[in-house]
Structures are given as structure tokens and as C-alpha cells.
Motif scaffolding. Structure first.
Motif, PDB file in Angstrom:
ATOM      1  N   LYS A 102       0.122  -1.192  -0.273  1.00 57.45           N
ATOM      2  CA  LYS A 102      -0.141   0.033   0.050  1.00 57.45           C
ATOM      3  C   LYS A 102       0.731   1.279   0.048  1.00 57.45           C
ATOM      4  N   THR A 158      -2.044  -4.041  13.149  1.00 57.32           N
ATOM      5  CA  THR A 158      -1.468  -3.912  14.437  1.00 57.32           C
ATOM      6  C   THR A 158      -2.152  -2.577  15.653  1.00 57.32           C
ATOM      7  N   TYR A 185       2.849  -8.393  11.881  1.00 55.03           N
ATOM      8  CA  TYR A 185       2.073  -7.706  11.947  1.00 55.03           C
ATOM      9  C   TYR A 185       2.334  -6.448  11.157  1.00 55.03           C
TER      10      TYR A 185
HETATM   11  N1  HSE Z   1       0.513  -3.415   9.124  1.00 54.69           N
HETATM   12  C1  HSE Z   1       0.076  -3.449   8.600  1.00 54.69           C
HETATM   13  C2  HSE Z   1      -1.372  -3.827   9.325  1.00 54.69           C
HETATM   14  C3  HSE Z   1      -0.430  -5.174   7.648  1.00 54.69           C
HETATM   15  O1  HSE Z   1      -0.922  -3.970  11.113  1.00 54.69           O
HETATM   16  O2  HSE Z   1      -2.794  -3.394   9.302  1.00 54.69           O
HETATM   17  C4  HSE Z   1      -1.265  -5.256   6.406  1.00 54.69           C
HETATM   18  O3  HSE Z   1      -1.813  -3.820   5.912  1.00 54.69           O
END
Ligand code: HSE
Ligand code: NAP
Length: 425
Positions: A102, A158, A185
């Protein structure tokens, strides 16, 4: 279908594992065998979460995008420097692109989509928003008959993981963040998660598809969760709310609102019950009405589910870039944050002196804003009182002026916390 992968970390490793364990059901839907030919990584000797014995590994990622046999490149490296160069090279080589990135789309999506259309290759990115939830396919295909009015939800796993544990277990912010990182994550730079940048990338993608605009990441009003305290959570709970980090894209008279910020949602709303790494996106559209999409927002196999769905689309020729409804050359006005009207929650720390409450309420009265609810607690040995207030609907500009007036008064003891309250349905 011959596939090259860039990156074999959480998502890349998950893709290989799911392709291997579900090969029969995936082949039933695609009708072809998917062959993983080559994978680009930083360190070929690193221990992986997946079996790579049948895949060539290389430390030169350009070997993947220039490989003559590859039909599709999965970009699962992250970042928007090298990843952009690689994606451009792959598109110029006539390869379809699937990405979970993204940040890349938020920063360079308009130009990459133009290039993909010019070269007549697919540029798909289901995994880039809300992890495994097929929200991009829902907006682009399932809701293609509708005018979208708003898209609002928890789109960072997260952040939701942290807020949930702070509320339920009273855990320390940094401690929960470390756990989210260990579970794969968090972004490489976790400030993207905590400060709302990741959610802003995702919101700009959702808005492009929902409203047919170019990506306008730089216009998203972005506020993270790093300043949310246990005190905020306790007071919000007492008033019947849960604090969630929401991304909101809404069509309004003058254009669209694009905002990411902590938000109080009433405990009676479904989104208030979405906990841990789970994400949920609520879409309001004119034909269907309200619909809600829920699922894991991060993690290896959950994200792989979305990556492989894009692969299936390419194989079955289901999704032209056009169907996404993203108009990479069309701008829709993004409304200035000051003009956004909302209910608000304010938390104050004030000297517990006689008449302080009437001085506080007087400031709201001076700004012609009515108070919905107020709770006061004397909490510390310095005789300072915590006050939490919820307001009626008011413009952001006015509530900011109220915050400034309180902070300038002699009874005030700390920066005033200000959080939106959102009525989602
Ligand atoms: N770092 C992102 C989150 C990963 O925690 O949503 C998923 O796009
Ligand atoms: P990750 O675990 O850090 O994996 C990144 C992979 O890219 C690693 O395999 C790494 O190689 C490789 N890599 C990095 N730099 C490289 C370079 N210069 N040359 C070659 N290979 C390189 O990241 P991730 O969590 O899988 O995330 C990947 C992408 O998916 C990101 O865009 C992220 O935002 C997105 N995403 C992640 C999730 C999630 O839950 N994690 C969910 C949705 C979307 P080594 O392994 O050898 O170091």
C-alpha cells in the motif's frame, strides 16, 4: 501460469505455504497449475517459514522481473524505492503485477496504474488493504452497481491489536507493539502503523476505487494512536464507547472527506467489537445500503489469501484494471479538516478548585457548543481532577478553538485530549 516472487518474508512465505497446502482447491478454481519459478530475497541463506526447495532463490531482484518465462510478478518486498523500480521494470517487460504494498500504491499508484494500462497488463493489489478481506473486489466488483456514499473502518491490524490489548489487559503500548512485530503484523517501520500512515495509504486506495478519483494520499488527514492513554480508554469505556483507529472516506457536498484518526465508537456498534488484528470495513452504498466486511487484517496466510485471489483473477481474466473504477487522472476535492463536523470527546486535567466545572462549561457556552455528557473524577495527590466531556456536533475548527481556550486558562494542568466520535450507522 509461471510466477516470480519478490520477497519471501511474512506475506511471500504465506503465499508459498497456501499455494502448496491448497494446491488442489486452487487448481479447481483456476483450471491451471501455478508454477513458482523464482524468488528474489535479500539473503538466500536465511531460514524461511516456507519450503523453497523447488524454487530458485536469487539475491538479484531484477533477475525475477527480467525472467523471460515469468507471466506474473508478486511484489512482496515493501517500500516504495526499489519496489517501484522493480514493478516498473516488470510492467515494461509485459508482466502482470500483484502487490500487497500500500505504501507503493499510496505514493506512486497513479503513475503505475497508467503505465500498466498503457502496457495492457494487470495491476492488482487486493492484499494491500485490510489484509485478507476482499474489500477491493467488493468495492470494484460486488458493489459495482452502487454509488458509494462512505467507506469507514479499522484498516490497520497492528493498531487495533495494540488498542485492544491496552483496553482488555491494561498492557503497555510498547510491549504490545513488540508482540505485533514478532507476529509479522507491523510494517518494517512501525511508526507507519502507529502514526496512521499505513491506514492513510490504505484509505487513499479505498477512496480511489469507491469514488473514481486518483490516489490522494497526501490529502488524507492523518492522526495516529501514539497519544492514546489508558486514561482515555477508561473514560471512553465509562461513557459507553470503545476507542478504535478508523479510516473514513465519505462523499459530502463539497467533495470527499479523507481522514484517519482515533475515534470513539459506541459499544452498541459492531465495529466496537472488532478486536485484535481483525479489520472491518463498513460500506454505505445507494442500492445495497450498509454492508460490513470483517476478517484478519494482517498475517502470513490471511494476506496470502488475498494475493492468491488476484492470481486467480488474472488466470481467469476476470478483472481488467478498468473494472476497479480507479480514475488515475481524476481529482475529487478533499474537504479541509477544519470544516469537518463531528461529535467530539475531550479529556481535561484541571485543578480541583471551586467553580472549575462552571469555568469549563462556560468555555463551551462561549463557543455556542452544547455538552452531551460530562464525568469528573478526582484522581491524584496534587488535587487535579480528570474531566471527560462529549459534545454535540461541531466543526473541527470550533472544537480546536475550545481546546486552545481551555489550555490557555489558569486552571488547566495538561494538554487537552481531543478525539472524534463517529456515528457509523
Ligand atoms: N502493518 C499492516 C497492519 C499490515 O498492521 O495492518 C497489513 O496491511
Ligand atoms: P517482510 O516479512 O519484511 O518480508 C520482506 C521480504 O522482502 C523479505 O523476504 C526480504 O528478504 C525481501 N527483501 C527486502 N528487501 C529486499 C531487497 N533489496 N532485495 C531482495 N529482497 C528483499 O515483509 P512482509 O510483512 O511480508 O510485507 C511485504 C509487503 O506486504 C509490504 O509491502 C507490506 O506492507 C505488505 N503487507 C504486509 C502484511 C503483513 O501482515 N505482514 C499484510 C498486508 C500487506 P529476506 O527475507 O532475505 O530479508
Amino acid at each position: 501460469m509461471k510466477v516470480g516472487i519478490l520477497g519471501l518474508g511474512t506475506v511471500g512465505g504465506g503465499v508459498i505455504n497456501v499455494l502448496q497446502k491448497n494446491s488442489a482447491s486452487i487448481e479447481r478454481r483456476t483450471g491451471v497449475q501455478i508454477e513458482l519459478v523464482i524468488a528474489g530475497v535479500r539473503d538466500v541463506t536465511k531460514k524461511r517459514i516456507c519450503d523453497t526447495s523447488n524454487i530458485k532463490l536469487t539475491e538479484d531482484p531484477f533477475e525475477v522481473v527480467n525472467h523471460p518465462d515469468i507471466d506474473v510478478v508478486l511484489e512482496l518486498i515493501g517500500g516504495f524505492g526499489l519496489a517501484k523500480e522493480l514493478v516498473e521494470a516488470a510492467i515494461n517487460n509485459g508482466k502482470h503485477i500483484i502487490t500487497a504494498n500500500k505504501a507503493l500504491i499510496g505514493n506512486h499508484g497513479n503513475e503505475l496504474m497508467k503505465l500498466a494500462n498503457k502496457k495492457q497488463v494487470r495491476f492488482l493489489f487486493e492484499a494491500s488493504v485490510a489484509g485478507g478481506i476482499p474489500i477491493i473486489k467488493a468495492l470494484g466488483q460486488g458493489l459495482s452497481a452502487n454509488n458509494i456514499e462512505s467507506v469507514a473502518g479499522i484498516i490497520n491490524g497492528t493498531g487495533n491489536f495494540i488498542l485492544t490489548d491496552m483496553k482488555e489487559k491494561g498492557r503497555d503500548f510498547d510491549d504490545v507493539l513488540k508482540e505485533a512485530q514478532a507476529l509479522g503484523y507491523a510494517e518494517e517501520d512501525p511508526t507507519f502503523d502507529i502514526e496512521g500512515i499505513d491506514a492513510a495509504h490504505k484509505l487513499s486506495i479505498l477512496a480511489a476505487i469507491a469514488f473514481g478519483t486518483e490516489i490522494q494520499f497526501s490529502k488524507v488527514y492523518t492522526q495516529g494512536i501514539s497519544k492514546i492513554t489508558t486514561e482515555d480508554i477508561l473514560h471512553a469505556t465509562e461513557l459507553g464507547y470503545t476507542i478504535k483507529h478508523l479510516g473514513i472516506a465519505k462523499r459530502v457536498e463539497d467533495g470527499i472527506e479523507l481522514r484517519v484518526h482515533p475515534t470513539l465508537v459506541s459499544n452498541s456498534q459492531l465495529i466496537a467489537q472488532v478486536d485484535g488484528v481483525m479489520n472491518a470495513v463498513l460500506v454505505k452504498s445507494d442500492a445495497l445500503g450498509t454492508s460490513l466486511y470483517y476478517g484478519a487484517g494482517a498475517g502470513d496466510e490471511a494476506t496470502a489469501s488475498a494475493v492468491i485471489a488476484d492470481l486467480n483473477d488474472i488466470i481467469n481474466n476476470q478483472t481488467s484494471n478498468h473494472i476497479l473504477g480507479w480514475k488515475s487522472q481524476e481529482k475529487i476535492n478533499v474537504v479541509d479538516n477544519d470544516a469537518i463536523v463531528s461529535e467530539f470527546f475531550l479529556r481535561l486535567l484541571v485543578s480541583d478548585i471551586k467553580g472549575v466545572l462552571s469555568k469549563v462549561t462556560g468555555i463551551f457556552n462561549d463557543h455556542n457548543v452544547s455538552i452531551e455528557a460530562l464525568i469528573q473524577k478526582q484522581v491524584d495527590e496534587n488535587k487535579n481532577a480528570h474531566i471527560a466531556i462529549t459534545t454535540d456536533r461541531v466543526s473541527t475548527k470550533t472544537v480546536m478553538n475550545i481546546k486552545k481556550a481551555i489550555e490557555a486558562s489558569d486552571f488547566n494542568q495538561a494538554e487537552v485530549q481531543l478525539i472524534h466520535i463517529e456515528l457509523l450507522d
